[in-house]
Enzyme design. Structure first.
Site, mmCIF file in Angstrom:
data_model
loop_
_atom_site.group_PDB
_atom_site.id
_atom_site.type_symbol
_atom_site.label_atom_id
_atom_site.label_comp_id
_atom_site.label_asym_id
_atom_site.label_seq_id
_atom_site.Cartn_x
_atom_site.Cartn_y
_atom_site.Cartn_z
ATOM 1 N N SER A 63 58.872 73.878 32.862
ATOM 2 C CA SER A 63 57.911 73.318 33.948
ATOM 3 C C SER A 63 56.866 72.865 33.477
ATOM 4 O O SER A 63 56.030 72.402 33.971
ATOM 5 C CB SER A 63 57.571 74.727 34.767
ATOM 6 O OG SER A 63 58.725 75.398 35.061
ATOM 7 N N HIS A 110 63.869 68.640 34.829
ATOM 8 C CA HIS A 110 63.355 69.937 35.581
ATOM 9 C C HIS A 110 63.874 69.870 36.848
ATOM 10 O O HIS A 110 63.517 68.889 37.950
ATOM 11 C CB HIS A 110 61.760 69.699 35.436
ATOM 12 C CG HIS A 110 60.979 70.663 36.155
ATOM 13 N ND1 HIS A 110 59.961 70.529 36.777
ATOM 14 C CD2 HIS A 110 61.415 71.999 35.994
ATOM 15 C CE1 HIS A 110 59.508 71.867 37.313
ATOM 16 N NE2 HIS A 110 60.642 72.855 36.691
ATOM 17 N N GLU A 149 62.955 66.244 38.335
ATOM 18 C CA GLU A 149 61.811 65.522 37.570
ATOM 19 C C GLU A 149 62.571 65.181 36.351
ATOM 20 O O GLU A 149 63.034 66.072 35.565
ATOM 21 C CB GLU A 149 60.493 66.320 37.511
ATOM 22 C CG GLU A 149 59.804 66.540 38.783
ATOM 23 C CD GLU A 149 58.504 67.441 38.448
ATOM 24 O OE1 GLU A 149 57.268 67.093 38.935
ATOM 25 O OE2 GLU A 149 58.502 68.402 37.695
ATOM 26 N N ASN A 188 54.762 70.747 39.804
ATOM 27 C CA ASN A 188 53.868 72.047 39.740
ATOM 28 C C ASN A 188 52.245 71.637 39.485
ATOM 29 O O ASN A 188 51.447 72.635 39.810
ATOM 30 C CB ASN A 188 54.212 72.614 38.350
ATOM 31 C CG ASN A 188 55.521 73.511 38.606
ATOM 32 O OD1 ASN A 188 55.878 74.084 39.793
ATOM 33 N ND2 ASN A 188 56.373 73.580 37.556
HETATM 34 C C1 LIG Z 1 58.150 76.559 39.178
HETATM 35 C C2 LIG Z 1 59.455 75.711 38.930
HETATM 36 O O1 LIG Z 1 59.119 74.951 37.808
HETATM 37 C C3 LIG Z 1 59.577 74.815 39.994
HETATM 38 C C4 LIG Z 1 60.052 75.348 41.100
HETATM 39 O O2 LIG Z 1 61.241 75.664 41.164
HETATM 40 S S1 LIG Z 1 59.048 75.433 42.463
HETATM 41 C C5 LIG Z 1 59.973 75.934 43.813
HETATM 42 C C6 LIG Z 1 60.792 75.031 44.752
HETATM 43 N N1 LIG Z 1 61.468 75.825 45.721
HETATM 44 C C7 LIG Z 1 61.013 76.019 47.087
HETATM 45 O O3 LIG Z 1 59.970 75.612 47.155
HETATM 46 C C8 LIG Z 1 61.813 77.001 47.826
HETATM 47 C C9 LIG Z 1 61.175 76.623 49.201
HETATM 48 N N2 LIG Z 1 62.252 77.495 50.027
HETATM 49 C C10 LIG Z 1 63.471 77.076 50.625
HETATM 50 O O4 LIG Z 1 63.767 75.936 50.283
HETATM 51 C C11 LIG Z 1 64.126 78.113 51.472
HETATM 52 O O5 LIG Z 1 63.350 78.834 51.944
HETATM 53 C C12 LIG Z 1 65.688 78.673 50.750
HETATM 54 C C13 LIG Z 1 66.483 77.422 50.343
HETATM 55 C C14 LIG Z 1 64.889 79.181 49.353
HETATM 56 C C15 LIG Z 1 66.046 79.597 51.738
HETATM 57 O O6 LIG Z 1 66.250 79.061 52.789
HETATM 58 P P1 LIG Z 1 66.459 80.121 54.339
HETATM 59 O O7 LIG Z 1 66.712 79.046 55.268
HETATM 60 O O8 LIG Z 1 65.277 80.895 54.288
HETATM 61 O O9 LIG Z 1 67.583 80.865 53.701
HETATM 62 P P2 LIG Z 1 69.155 80.515 54.020
HETATM 63 O O10 LIG Z 1 69.521 80.396 55.334
HETATM 64 O O11 LIG Z 1 69.787 82.023 53.405
HETATM 65 O O12 LIG Z 1 69.186 79.394 52.887
HETATM 66 C C16 LIG Z 1 69.359 78.038 53.490
HETATM 67 C C17 LIG Z 1 70.440 77.492 52.808
HETATM 68 O O13 LIG Z 1 70.188 77.491 51.328
HETATM 69 C C18 LIG Z 1 71.218 78.178 50.500
HETATM 70 N N3 LIG Z 1 70.925 78.924 49.787
HETATM 71 C C19 LIG Z 1 69.853 79.754 49.800
HETATM 72 N N4 LIG Z 1 69.387 80.354 48.244
HETATM 73 C C20 LIG Z 1 70.620 79.773 47.566
HETATM 74 C C21 LIG Z 1 70.770 80.029 46.359
HETATM 75 N N5 LIG Z 1 69.989 80.571 45.461
HETATM 76 N N6 LIG Z 1 71.598 79.218 45.575
HETATM 77 C C22 LIG Z 1 72.503 78.300 46.527
HETATM 78 N N7 LIG Z 1 72.390 78.242 47.605
HETATM 79 C C23 LIG Z 1 71.135 79.021 48.255
HETATM 80 C C24 LIG Z 1 71.788 78.881 51.707
HETATM 81 O O14 LIG Z 1 73.318 78.798 51.342
HETATM 82 C C25 LIG Z 1 71.818 78.109 53.041
HETATM 83 O O15 LIG Z 1 72.874 77.042 52.924
HETATM 84 P P3 LIG Z 1 73.211 76.600 54.081
HETATM 85 O O16 LIG Z 1 72.252 76.311 55.309
HETATM 86 O O17 LIG Z 1 74.077 74.923 54.114
HETATM 87 O O18 LIG Z 1 74.235 77.172 54.927
#
Ligand SMILES: C[C@H](O)CC(=O)SCCNC(=O)CCNC(=O)[C@H](O)C(C)(C)COP(=O)(O)OP(=O)(O)OC[C@H]1O[C@@H](n2cnc3c(N)ncnc32)[C@H](O)[C@@H]1OP(=O)(O)O
Length: 286
Positions: A121, A142, A154, A193
């Site tokens: 990251s 990334h 990325e 990030n």
């Molecule tokens: C720090 C690093 O360097 C960089 C990063 O990673 S920064 C972080 C970036 N990530 C984000 O910003 C996450 C933001 N949050 C989200 O996108 C959503 O809240 C979330 C996808 C995590 C969960 O979504 P939410 O609607 O609350 O839950 P939920 O209904 O269970 O899941 C939505 C969909 O994602 C899927 N999903 C959720 N978590 C999953 C996982 N761990 N693996 C696979 N699929 C997943 C579900 O199956 C669902 O799919 P569908 O709608 O097609 O049936």
């Protein structure tokens, strides 16, 4: 479509297992490595559970789930990565550990055109590149958490990375994995990030100083700005240790106070409250 068919993933934690799943679902032969049999079993279970959920929700058929599992293999011996076309390292954000892994990969991955990538990251890619004898074939790839869901990747070329390596990585990410690739210079935090971490740190400071409750902070951004999750929930999802170490790397690079980890974040990391993965962070998880 591309010349990359055999992928190795180092680390089967949250990100490694997600990356391995994405690659295997895209039809690639994927070998996953962990340090111990126990860590490998935990990672394998996480990956299999995720595929089971995807099948149960009708996102993939049962036949696709089984075919994906067949394309996955697991090892504790990086020596088995000799024939990989691309290796993606996804271990903890620790420069020394990553550097050592790149040195080992450089020895064991024998294909002359193989690419060594890091899912880091924030650690400068050039430091990992110069730890190898192939700095032209090292690049940052990334992914975002959860990797099977988030569409972005990325691509971060180091100063030493060749244009050919960037083109091959970009083609694989876009055409095989179906992700949207953006390019960033090798500067701590890259694009996402660099914008996200100061926002998360601001939310933690806001909570720490008592300006609002954790629920109101999260509801504020979910209901006011249509974010899928508020900043404290998101920090718990990413892992507070990861948030803190990315913040440290960015602070080291820029000496910008906005990137300094607030004391509460550091105390929570010290207490082992790392978010979802340990069952407790800003929220508790069962
Ligand atoms: C720090 C690093 O360097 C960089 C990063 O990673 S920064 C972080 C970036 N990530 C984000 O910003 C996450 C933001 N949050 C989200 O996108 C959503 O809240 C979330 C996808 C995590 C969960 O979504 P939410 O609607 O609350 O839950 P939920 O209904 O269970 O899941 C939505 C969909 O994602 C899927 N999903 C959720 N978590 C999953 C996982 N761990 N693996 C696979 N699929 C997943 C579900 O199956 C669902 O799919 P569908 O709608 O097609 O049936």
């Amino acid at each position: 479509m591309t010349d990359i068919e055999r992928v190795g993933v180092v680390g089967c934690g949250q990100m490694g297992s997600g990356i391995a799943e994405v690659c295997a679902r895209a039809g690639l032969d994927v070998m996953v490595a962990e340090t111990t049999g126990e860590a490998l079993e935990i990672g394998r279970t996480r990956l299999v559970t995720s595929l089971e959920k995807a099948a149960a929700r009708g996102k993939i058929s049962e036949a696709e789930r089984d075919a994906t599992l067949e394309r996955l293999s697991f090892t504790t011996d990086l020596g088995e990565f000799a024939d990989r076309d691309l290796v993606i390292e996804a271990v903890v954000e620790n420069e020394q550990i990553k550097t050592e892994i790149f040195q080992i990969l450089d020895q064991v991955v024998t294909r002359p055109d193989a690419i060594l990538a890091s899912n880091t990251s924030s650690i400068p890619l050039v430091k990992l590149a110069v730890a190898t004898a192939r700095p032209d074939r090292v690049i940052g790839i990334h992914f975002f958490n959860p990797a099977p869901v988030q569409k972005l990747v990325e691509l971060i070329p180091a100063l030493t990375t060749s244009d050919d390596t960037v083109a091959r990585a970009e083609s694989m990410v876009a055409k095989v994995l179906g992700k949207h690739a953006i390019r960033a210079q090798d500067r701590s935090g890259f694009v996402v990030n660099a914008l996200l971490i100061p926002y998360l740190l601001s939310a933690i400071r806001m909570f720490e100083t008592g300006i609002a409750s954790r629920e109101d902070i999260d509801n504020g951004m979910e209901l006011g700005c249509a974010h899928p999750m508020g900043p404290l929930k998101l920090a718990d999802l990413i892992g507070l240790d990861t948030v803190a170490s990315v913040a440290h790397s960015m602070y080291e690079e820029y000496k910008e106070p906005l990137y300094a980890a607030p004391p509460l974040l550091q105390r929570m990391v010290d207490a082992g409250r790392l978010g979802r993965k340990t069952g407790a962070g800003f929220y508790t998880y069962v």
